[in-house]
Design a protein around this motif. Structure first.
Motif, PDB file in Angstrom:
ATOM      1  N   PHE A  18       0.832  -1.195   0.000  1.00 27.52           N
ATOM      2  CA  PHE A  18       0.000   0.000   0.000  1.00 27.52           C
ATOM      3  C   PHE A  18       0.872   1.253   0.000  1.00 27.52           C
ATOM      4  CE2 PHE A  18      -2.280  -3.128   2.800  1.00 27.52           C
ATOM      5  CZ  PHE A  18      -3.140  -3.590   1.800  1.00 27.52           C
ATOM      6  N   ASN A  19       0.411   2.264  -0.696  1.00 29.54           N
ATOM      7  CA  ASN A  19       1.140   3.527  -0.770  1.00 29.54           C
ATOM      8  C   ASN A  19       0.802   4.378   0.456  1.00 29.54           C
ATOM      9  OD1 ASN A  19       2.792   5.533  -1.802  1.00 29.54           O
ATOM     10  ND2 ASN A  19       1.149   6.454  -3.016  1.00 29.54           N
ATOM     11  N   THR A  20       1.148   3.855   1.626  1.00 25.53           N
ATOM     12  CA  THR A  20       0.776   4.489   2.881  1.00 25.53           C
ATOM     13  C   THR A  20       1.911   5.283   3.526  1.00 25.53           C
ATOM     14  OG1 THR A  20       1.181   2.296   3.844  1.00 25.53           O
ATOM     15  CG2 THR A  20      -1.112   2.968   3.564  1.00 25.53           C
ATOM     16  N   GLU A  21       3.161   5.015   3.165  1.00 23.92           N
ATOM     17  CA  GLU A  21       4.265   5.712   3.836  1.00 23.92           C
ATOM     18  C   GLU A  21       4.192   7.222   3.620  1.00 23.92           C
ATOM     19  OE1 GLU A  21       5.955   4.573   6.046  1.00 23.92           O
ATOM     20  OE2 GLU A  21       6.326   2.445   5.728  1.00 23.92           O
ATOM     21  N   TRP A  22       3.793   7.631   2.423  1.00 23.04           N
ATOM     22  CA  TRP A  22       3.678   9.071   2.166  1.00 23.04           C
ATOM     23  C   TRP A  22       2.547   9.677   2.992  1.00 23.04           C
ATOM     24  CZ3 TRP A  22       6.833  12.539   0.588  1.00 23.04           C
ATOM     25  CH2 TRP A  22       6.366  13.786   0.195  1.00 23.04           C
ATOM     26  N   ILE A  23       1.455   8.920   3.155  1.00 25.83           N
ATOM     27  CA  ILE A  23       0.344   9.377   3.996  1.00 25.83           C
ATOM     28  C   ILE A  23       0.821   9.535   5.432  1.00 25.83           C
ATOM     29  CG2 ILE A  23      -1.879   8.680   5.008  1.00 25.83           C
ATOM     30  CD1 ILE A  23      -2.534   7.360   2.326  1.00 25.83           C
ATOM     31  N   TYR A  24       1.560   8.559   5.932  1.00 22.73           N
ATOM     32  CA  TYR A  24       2.044   8.614   7.308  1.00 22.73           C
ATOM     33  C   TYR A  24       2.992   9.796   7.506  1.00 22.73           C
ATOM     34  CZ  TYR A  24       0.309   3.777   7.542  1.00 22.73           C
ATOM     35  OH  TYR A  24      -0.464   2.651   7.500  1.00 22.73           O
ATOM     36  N   LEU A  73       1.820  10.156  18.783  1.00 27.84           N
ATOM     37  CA  LEU A  73       1.558   8.851  18.170  1.00 27.84           C
ATOM     38  C   LEU A  73       0.054   8.599  18.098  1.00 27.84           C
ATOM     39  CD1 LEU A  73       2.688   6.172  17.053  1.00 27.84           C
ATOM     40  CD2 LEU A  73       2.663   5.302  19.409  1.00 27.84           C
ATOM     41  N   GLN A  74      -0.643   8.925  19.150  1.00 24.49           N
ATOM     42  CA  GLN A  74      -2.105   8.745  19.167  1.00 24.49           C
ATOM     43  C   GLN A  74      -2.766   9.643  18.122  1.00 24.49           C
ATOM     44  OE1 GLN A  74      -4.216  10.252  22.657  1.00 24.49           O
ATOM     45  NE2 GLN A  74      -5.575   8.471  22.588  1.00 24.49           N
ATOM     46  N   GLN A  75      -2.337  10.902  18.060  1.00 25.08           N
ATOM     47  CA  GLN A  75      -2.938  11.839  17.105  1.00 25.08           C
ATOM     48  C   GLN A  75      -2.604  11.474  15.658  1.00 25.08           C
ATOM     49  OE1 GLN A  75      -5.149  14.281  17.992  1.00 25.08           O
ATOM     50  NE2 GLN A  75      -4.926  13.208  19.944  1.00 25.08           N
ATOM     51  N   TYR A  76      -1.381  10.974  15.458  1.00 26.25           N
ATOM     52  CA  TYR A  76      -0.975  10.562  14.116  1.00 26.25           C
ATOM     53  C   TYR A  76      -1.849   9.426  13.601  1.00 26.25           C
ATOM     54  CZ  TYR A  76       1.511   6.747  11.759  1.00 26.25           C
ATOM     55  OH  TYR A  76       1.819   5.665  10.998  1.00 26.25           O
ATOM     56  N   LYS A  77      -2.162   8.486  14.465  1.00 29.77           N
ATOM     57  CA  LYS A  77      -2.999   7.363  14.055  1.00 29.77           C
ATOM     58  C   LYS A  77      -4.404   7.827  13.691  1.00 29.77           C
ATOM     59  CE  LYS A  77      -0.449   3.750  16.461  1.00 29.77           C
ATOM     60  NZ  LYS A  77      -0.464   2.698  17.505  1.00 29.77           N
ATOM     61  N   ILE A  78      -4.916   8.769  14.452  1.00 36.13           N
ATOM     62  CA  ILE A  78      -6.244   9.325  14.142  1.00 36.13           C
ATOM     63  C   ILE A  78      -6.211  10.048  12.795  1.00 36.13           C
ATOM     64  CG2 ILE A  78      -7.956  11.044  14.849  1.00 36.13           C
ATOM     65  CD1 ILE A  78      -7.163  10.394  17.775  1.00 36.13           C
ATOM     66  N   GLU A  79      -5.162  10.844  12.591  1.00 39.26           N
ATOM     67  CA  GLU A  79      -5.023  11.628  11.356  1.00 39.26           C
ATOM     68  C   GLU A  79      -4.862  10.731  10.137  1.00 39.26           C
ATOM     69  OE1 GLU A  79      -4.278  15.331   9.129  1.00 39.26           O
ATOM     70  OE2 GLU A  79      -5.097  14.927  11.110  1.00 39.26           O
ATOM     71  N   SER A  80      -3.974   9.740  10.213  1.00 40.13           N
ATOM     72  CA  SER A  80      -3.737   8.868   9.060  1.00 40.13           C
ATOM     73  C   SER A  80      -4.947   7.979   8.785  1.00 40.13           C
ATOM     74  CB  SER A  80      -2.477   8.019   9.272  1.00 40.13           C
ATOM     75  OG  SER A  80      -2.558   7.253  10.457  1.00 40.13           O
ATOM     76  N   ASP A  81      -5.615   7.514   9.830  1.00 38.50           N
ATOM     77  CA  ASP A  81      -6.832   6.717   9.635  1.00 38.50           C
ATOM     78  C   ASP A  81      -7.907   7.531   8.937  1.00 38.50           C
ATOM     79  OD1 ASP A  81      -5.712   4.495  10.781  1.00 38.50           O
ATOM     80  OD2 ASP A  81      -6.800   4.637  12.681  1.00 38.50           O
ATOM     81  N   ALA A  82      -7.989   8.812   9.293  1.00 34.34           N
ATOM     82  CA  ALA A  82      -8.999   9.678   8.679  1.00 34.34           C
ATOM     83  C   ALA A  82      -8.717   9.874   7.193  1.00 34.34           C
ATOM     84  CB  ALA A  82      -9.034  11.028   9.402  1.00 34.34           C
ATOM     85  N   ILE A  83      -7.448  10.026   6.843  1.00 32.41           N
ATOM     86  CA  ILE A  83      -7.082  10.195   5.437  1.00 32.41           C
ATOM     87  C   ILE A  83      -7.446   8.944   4.641  1.00 32.41           C
ATOM     88  CG2 ILE A  83      -5.155  10.475   3.824  1.00 32.41           C
ATOM     89  CD1 ILE A  83      -3.751  12.120   6.026  1.00 32.41           C
ATOM     90  N   ALA A  85      -9.619   6.609   5.471  1.00 36.91           N
ATOM     91  CA  ALA A  85     -11.070   6.429   5.457  1.00 36.91           C
ATOM     92  C   ALA A  85     -11.719   7.310   4.385  1.00 36.91           C
ATOM     93  CB  ALA A  85     -11.649   6.760   6.827  1.00 36.91           C
ATOM     94  N   LYS A  86     -11.164   8.483   4.181  1.00 38.62           N
ATOM     95  CA  LYS A  86     -11.718   9.421   3.199  1.00 38.62           C
ATOM     96  C   LYS A  86     -11.315   9.059   1.782  1.00 38.62           C
ATOM     97  CE  LYS A  86     -11.740  14.324   1.929  1.00 38.62           C
ATOM     98  NZ  LYS A  86     -11.240  15.686   2.282  1.00 38.62           N
ATOM     99  N   GLU A  87     -10.051   8.694   1.592  1.00 39.85           N
ATOM    100  CA  GLU A  87      -9.520   8.494   0.243  1.00 39.85           C
ATOM    101  C   GLU A  87      -9.437   7.032  -0.177  1.00 39.85           C
ATOM    102  OE1 GLU A  87      -5.810  10.542   0.012  1.00 39.85           O
ATOM    103  OE2 GLU A  87      -6.656  12.470   0.660  1.00 39.85           O
ATOM    104  N   GLY A  88      -9.608   6.106   0.779  1.00 42.79           N
ATOM    105  CA  GLY A  88      -9.509   4.688   0.473  1.00 42.79           C
ATOM    106  C   GLY A  88      -8.088   4.167   0.637  1.00 42.79           C
ATOM    107  N   VAL A  89      -7.949   2.854   0.619  1.00 39.47           N
ATOM    108  CA  VAL A  89      -6.627   2.229   0.756  1.00 39.47           C
ATOM    109  C   VAL A  89      -5.884   2.337  -0.573  1.00 39.47           C
ATOM    110  CG1 VAL A  89      -5.371   0.127   1.316  1.00 39.47           C
ATOM    111  CG2 VAL A  89      -7.547   0.604   2.447  1.00 39.47           C
TER     112      VAL A  89
END
Length: 218
Positions: A18-24, A73-83, A85-89
């Motif tokens: 998954f192209n998730t590293e840039w999101i993180y 760390l807690q806020q980052y997980k909320i932020e990345s999950d939101a992205i 959830a909005k844009e898809g995996v």
């Protein structure tokens, strides 16, 4: 390199499937900027492939011992999950076709990720690939994160295959080092990190996408 003889294919997750590293990275950078912390990309690259419980000391070294790591760390997980959830995996090209090919050929497939199990399950199920894997090992289930070889050694143990029968697919420097330490052949698939010649020399092949793995299996 041909992979027809390999019986176990071990996949990293973030940056590989998954192209998730840039999101993180963007999530961390955005959060830290609010409090005037500047997240250097070169520093961030050293974190890729590391589980959460090994990151705190690195952030302390970068920003000082008073850095509120647990909060961020807690806020980052909320932020990345939101992205997500909005844009898809953001599935990497070739993942589905490669997994289907390996299934048809009767090869076993494992996930060895530094992410926690809850995150792994959420992403793989959302991408509809969870059921395609046979084994899973996650960052919150090991003592030593990549580049330590523990995670890959444990995947071999749970699968019953020898190192020579397996191949690792990785996108990070830490992951490549971990596979090398476990004496498993490793294929580097490029994401956002250029590991350099010395690290690439630890691998059997350097590719630009999972699509390029397919003809090596056929």
């Amino acid at each position: 390199m041909e992979l027809q003889a390999k019986k176990l294919f071990i996949f990293d997750m973030d940056g590989l499937m998954f192209n998730t590293e840039w999101i993180y990275y963007q999530a961390w950078k955005r959060l830290l900027a609010v409090d005037s912390y500047q997240l250097n990309f070169e520093f961030y690259k050293t974190l890729i492939g590391s589980p959460d419980h090994t990151l705190q000391d690195k952030y302390f070294a970068e920003f000082g011992p008073d850095f509120p790591f647990s909060y961020y760390l807690q806020q980052y997980k909320i932020e990345s999950d939101a992205i997500i959830a909005k844009e898809g995996v953001p599935i990497k090209p070739g993942l589905g076709d490669l997994l289907d090919l390996l299934t048809r050929k009767g090869r076993k497939k494992a996930v060895a990720t530094s992410s926690p199990r809850a995150s792994m399950e959420k992403l793989l199920k959302a991408a509809k690939v969870y059921s395609k894997f046979d084994y899973f090992l996650c960052g919150d289930e090991i003592c030593h994160g990549k580049p330590h070889p523990e995670i890959y050694r444990k995947v071999l143990a749970m699968s019953g295959y020898a190192a020579r029968e397996a191949v690792v697919l990785e996108d990070s420097i830490n992951g490549i080092k971990a596979a090398s330490g476990a004496e498993i052949d490793c294929i580097f698939v490029k994401d956002i990190v250029d590991p350099g010649e010395a690290i690439v020399a630890l691998t059997c092949a350097s590719l630009n996408s999972l699509e390029e793995v397919i003809p090596m299996v056929e």
